[in-house]
Design a protein around this motif. Structure first.
Motif, PDB file in Angstrom:
ATOM      1  N   UNK A 259       0.827  -1.210   0.000  1.00 54.46           N
ATOM      2  CA  UNK A 259       0.000   0.000   0.000  1.00 54.46           C
ATOM      3  C   UNK A 259       0.859   1.257   0.000  1.00 54.46           C
ATOM      4  N   UNK A 260       1.909   1.270   0.827  1.00 58.33           N
ATOM      5  CA  UNK A 260       2.809   2.427   0.856  1.00 58.33           C
ATOM      6  C   UNK A 260       3.487   2.628  -0.493  1.00 58.33           C
ATOM      7  N   UNK A 261       3.871   1.537  -1.136  1.00 62.80           N
ATOM      8  CA  UNK A 261       4.523   1.626  -2.444  1.00 62.80           C
ATOM      9  C   UNK A 261       3.571   2.173  -3.507  1.00 62.80           C
ATOM     10  N   UNK A 262       2.394   1.577  -3.601  1.00 59.89           N
ATOM     11  CA  UNK A 262       1.444   1.980  -4.644  1.00 59.89           C
ATOM     12  C   UNK A 262       0.957   3.414  -4.420  1.00 59.89           C
ATOM     13  N   UNK A 263       0.605   3.731  -3.185  1.00 59.08           N
ATOM     14  CA  UNK A 263       0.101   5.078  -2.898  1.00 59.08           C
ATOM     15  C   UNK A 263       1.218   6.118  -2.996  1.00 59.08           C
ATOM     16  N   UNK A 264       2.419   5.768  -2.520  1.00 64.00           N
ATOM     17  CA  UNK A 264       3.533   6.697  -2.615  1.00 64.00           C
ATOM     18  C   UNK A 264       3.876   7.032  -4.054  1.00 64.00           C
ATOM     19  N   UNK A 265       3.908   6.018  -4.903  1.00 62.18           N
ATOM     20  CA  UNK A 265       4.221   6.250  -6.315  1.00 62.18           C
ATOM     21  C   UNK A 265       3.140   7.082  -6.996  1.00 62.18           C
ATOM     22  N   UNK A 266       1.880   6.813  -6.662  1.00 64.38           N
ATOM     23  CA  UNK A 266       0.760   7.570  -7.234  1.00 64.38           C
ATOM     24  C   UNK A 266       0.814   9.031  -6.773  1.00 64.38           C
ATOM     25  N   UNK A 267       1.117   9.241  -5.489  1.00 63.59           N
ATOM     26  CA  UNK A 267       1.192  10.602  -4.970  1.00 63.59           C
ATOM     27  C   UNK A 267       2.355  11.372  -5.601  1.00 63.59           C
ATOM     28  N   UNK A 268       3.465  10.704  -5.826  1.00 65.38           N
ATOM     29  CA  UNK A 268       4.592  11.363  -6.496  1.00 65.38           C
ATOM     30  C   UNK A 268       4.190  11.790  -7.909  1.00 65.38           C
ATOM     31  N   UNK A 293      13.362   3.359  -3.978  1.00 63.25           N
ATOM     32  CA  UNK A 293      14.600   3.896  -4.562  1.00 63.25           C
ATOM     33  C   UNK A 293      14.544   3.879  -6.087  1.00 63.25           C
ATOM     34  N   UNK A 294      14.021   2.774  -6.650  1.00 62.01           N
ATOM     35  CA  UNK A 294      13.934   2.664  -8.108  1.00 62.01           C
ATOM     36  C   UNK A 294      12.994   3.707  -8.701  1.00 62.01           C
ATOM     37  N   UNK A 295      12.055   4.187  -7.868  1.00 61.35           N
ATOM     38  CA  UNK A 295      11.119   5.220  -8.330  1.00 61.35           C
ATOM     39  C   UNK A 295      11.523   6.618  -7.824  1.00 61.35           C
ATOM     40  N   UNK A 296      12.760   6.718  -7.348  1.00 57.12           N
ATOM     41  CA  UNK A 296      13.332   7.997  -6.902  1.00 57.12           C
ATOM     42  C   UNK A 296      12.489   8.639  -5.800  1.00 57.12           C
ATOM     43  N   UNK A 297      12.020   7.776  -4.886  1.00 59.30           N
ATOM     44  CA  UNK A 297      11.250   8.241  -3.719  1.00 59.30           C
ATOM     45  C   UNK A 297      12.088   8.014  -2.467  1.00 59.30           C
ATOM     46  N   UNK A 298      12.180   9.037  -1.627  1.00 57.84           N
ATOM     47  CA  UNK A 298      12.921   8.935  -0.378  1.00 57.84           C
ATOM     48  C   UNK A 298      12.061   8.281   0.703  1.00 57.84           C
ATOM     49  N   UNK A 299      12.703   7.837   1.781  1.00 56.26           N
ATOM     50  CA  UNK A 299      11.951   7.265   2.892  1.00 56.26           C
ATOM     51  C   UNK A 299      12.641   7.589   4.208  1.00 56.26           C
ATOM     52  N   UNK A 300      11.840   7.569   5.268  1.00 57.92           N
ATOM     53  CA  UNK A 300      12.372   7.672   6.622  1.00 57.92           C
ATOM     54  C   UNK A 300      11.841   6.507   7.432  1.00 57.92           C
ATOM     55  N   UNK A 301      12.681   5.984   8.336  1.00 55.29           N
ATOM     56  CA  UNK A 301      12.305   4.867   9.187  1.00 55.29           C
ATOM     57  C   UNK A 301      12.085   5.336  10.621  1.00 55.29           C
ATOM     58  N   UNK A 302      11.118   4.708  11.293  1.00 62.10           N
ATOM     59  CA  UNK A 302      10.909   4.940  12.717  1.00 62.10           C
ATOM     60  C   UNK A 302      10.951   3.593  13.434  1.00 62.10           C
ATOM     61  N   UNK A 357      -5.184  -4.385  -8.817  1.00 62.50           N
ATOM     62  CA  UNK A 357      -4.265  -4.306  -7.693  1.00 62.50           C
ATOM     63  C   UNK A 357      -2.988  -5.099  -8.005  1.00 62.50           C
ATOM     64  N   UNK A 358      -3.143  -6.236  -8.638  1.00 59.65           N
ATOM     65  CA  UNK A 358      -1.992  -7.071  -8.990  1.00 59.65           C
ATOM     66  C   UNK A 358      -1.045  -6.317  -9.914  1.00 59.65           C
ATOM     67  N   UNK A 359      -1.599  -5.628 -10.901  1.00 64.45           N
ATOM     68  CA  UNK A 359      -0.762  -4.861 -11.834  1.00 64.45           C
ATOM     69  C   UNK A 359      -0.053  -3.710 -11.132  1.00 64.45           C
ATOM     70  N   UNK A 360      -0.752  -3.049 -10.213  1.00 60.58           N
ATOM     71  CA  UNK A 360      -0.170  -1.912  -9.515  1.00 60.58           C
ATOM     72  C   UNK A 360       1.019  -2.309  -8.650  1.00 60.58           C
ATOM     73  N   UNK A 361       0.984  -3.522  -8.101  1.00 57.94           N
ATOM     74  CA  UNK A 361       2.041  -3.948  -7.196  1.00 57.94           C
ATOM     75  C   UNK A 361       3.087  -4.859  -7.811  1.00 57.94           C
ATOM     76  N   UNK A 362       3.038  -5.084  -9.127  1.00 59.00           N
ATOM     77  CA  UNK A 362       3.875  -6.122  -9.736  1.00 59.00           C
ATOM     78  C   UNK A 362       5.375  -5.816  -9.679  1.00 59.00           C
ATOM     79  N   UNK A 363       5.755  -4.555  -9.569  1.00 55.39           N
ATOM     80  CA  UNK A 363       7.182  -4.212  -9.557  1.00 55.39           C
ATOM     81  C   UNK A 363       7.798  -4.241  -8.161  1.00 55.39           C
ATOM     82  N   UNK A 364       7.006  -4.596  -7.174  1.00 61.13           N
ATOM     83  CA  UNK A 364       7.518  -4.685  -5.807  1.00 61.13           C
ATOM     84  C   UNK A 364       7.842  -6.146  -5.486  1.00 61.13           C
ATOM     85  N   UNK A 365       9.126  -6.423  -5.296  1.00 64.69           N
ATOM     86  CA  UNK A 365       9.551  -7.772  -4.903  1.00 64.69           C
ATOM     87  C   UNK A 365       9.701  -7.807  -3.390  1.00 64.69           C
ATOM     88  N   UNK A 366       8.902  -8.638  -2.737  1.00 64.62           N
ATOM     89  CA  UNK A 366       8.964  -8.779  -1.289  1.00 64.62           C
ATOM     90  C   UNK A 366       9.976  -9.862  -0.934  1.00 64.62           C
TER      91      UNK A 366
END
Length: 444
Positions: A259-268, A293-302, A357-366
């Motif tokens: 969800x963070x990946x798909x929504x983050x990429x869409x928001x960017x 990183x591959x989508x040039x999005x930064x992240x912060x960890x808590x 949903x499957x298409x939106x998340x296909x580039x994320x390897x868990x």
């Protein structure tokens, strides 16, 4: 962490660790604390547990005994309480729920006037009052408060959600697992009103079946339903509906990292990802970081906990953050996780992108992940071991960019948690047990 209040309110087994007397005293203190200048205005919501009525009544009785006006929202999602506090200018709010715990537990979550988790100073003062270390004056005569059953509150909340995500879901078929919990009050009605055909399971709460082999912590039945039926997407909520795990058309789980990946990429893409940053906890999968990183999005960890995710977002004005468990915060709209809002955000992206949903998340390897808990005598002493740190560093070096190791103490138990992500299950097992066996052999 206080004596009764943890990071997510007071929680425990009903009439053992969490009692009616505690609820009454919590209500009394809040009614007095927020009613020093005028009658306090307090909203109370609850989930579907057998004991939730008891605690709701105890809290209301306590609050009105010190002069408060109490609005009862009834069965509702936790985020609806948070939203309505801000929308309708309540002094504070209370949610009776133990989230994803079994029915015999319950909890009392407190929110301040901003809809955020209650200030620790107030919780500490409440603990003192529970323990009889201080007193508060009770109201008399016409100063005694009153209770209002506020049925229209949920209508206001649902209307707000539909204003945020104004989409046409006509022709879409959605399966939902409502965990026999709070989502039974809102999910089907909201999704149906946007045009979707909705089929629900675990939609018949009886007081003792909340979270029982269902919902976001046990989504297997929903997964099977997705595999066998012709549904576009599935959504599984937890007991108080602040978390969401989605399921794609093939029955694959779509957790908070997806969800963070798909929504983050869409928001960017739509220029709404403020400071180009997504906030995660340290437990997010390595694959998420690679995909960002591959989508040039930064992240912060808590550290682990939605409380810390929110604090990081608030302090830095980030717009999205969350946990693998499906607790996602969209700070532009809300100050807490909201399972239904998360579902609507995913549906909006599916509609706008014209993708499943499957298409939106296909580039994320868990990456495969293994977590093992090790019982120790003193978790802090274990974590301070220089020899253990050397072993951990060696594993980290061997994993390199293709894996990671995280060793941390439990927040509540005498345990050390060892987690490894690597390219295969076999590697995860080998590296985890290298550390686990080292701790046991050296009696750390």
């Amino acid at each position: 962490m206080g004596k009764y209040f943890g990071t997510d309110g007071a929680r425990g087994r009903v009439n053992e660790n969490l009692t009616l007397d505690m609820a009454i005293r919590i209500g009394q203190y809040l009614g007095w604390y927020y009613g020093k200048e005028r009658h306090a205005k307090i909203i109370i919501g609850k989930d579907t547990r057998l004991s939730s009525d008891m605690f709701e009544m105890g809290l209301a009785a306590g609050a009105t005994s010190t002069g408060a006006t109490v609005y009862l929202l009834g069965v509702c999602p936790t985020p609806s309480v948070s939203y309505l506090i801000r929308k309708e200018h309540f002094d504070c709010g209370i949610m009776v729920s133990a989230s994803h715990n079994p029915y015999h537990d319950n909890g009392i979550k407190l929110f301040n006037h901003e809809g955020c988790k209650m200030n620790p100073e107030v919780e500490n003062a409440i603990e003192d009052y529970i323990d009889g270390k201080c007193t508060v004056p009770l109201a008399k005569d016409d100063a005694i408060g009153s209770v209002i059953e506020w049925n229209e509150g949920l209508e206001i909340y649902e209307s707000w959600l539909k204003e945020i995500v104004n989409i046409d879901l006509s022709g879409m078929k959605i399966a939902v697992d409502l965990a026999n919990g709070s989502a039974t009050a809102t999910a089907v009605e909201t999704l149906s009103s946007l045009g979707a055909t909705v089929e629900a399971i675990h939609n018949s709460p009886n007081g003792i079946n909340i979270n029982t082999n269902c919902g976001s912590t046990h989504p297997q039945e929903l997964q099977e339903m997705m595999r066998e039926g012709n549904y576009d997407v599935g959504f599984a909520f937890d007991g108080d509906a602040d978390r969401l795990i989605a399921v794609d058309e093939d029955g694959n789980l779509f957790n908070g990292d997806y969800t963070l990946y798909v929504c983050g990429r869409y928001m960017k893409k739509n220029n709404t990802l403020n400071k180009n940053t997504v906030v995660t906890t340290v437990m997010a999968n390595l694959g998420l970081y690679h995909a960002l990183r591959d989508n040039f999005i930064d992240y912060e960890q808590t550290v682990v906990g939605d409380k810390y995710v929110f604090e990081c977002m608030q302090n830095n004005d980030y717009r999205i953050g969350g946990e693998q468990s499906g607790h996602i915060i969209f700070l532009e709209h809300a100050v807490t996780g909201d399972g239904l809002l998360t579902a609507l955000k995913l549906l909006q992206i599916m509609v706008d992108e014209k993708k499943s949903l499957k298409e939106l998340g296909k580039d994320l390897f868990i990456y495969p992940q293994l977590l093992v808990n090790v019982q120790v005598q003193d978790k802090n002493k274990t974590m301070e071991s220089a020899e253990l740190k050397e072993q951990i560093d060696q594993v980290a070096a061997e994993l390199g960019d293709e894996g990671r190791i995280l060793v941390r103490p439990s927040g509540t138990e005498p345990l050390v948690r060892v987690m490894v992500e690597a390219k295969s299950d076999e590697l995860c097992h080998d590296y985890v047990y290298r550390i686990v066996d080292y701790i046991k052999e050296h009696k750390l």
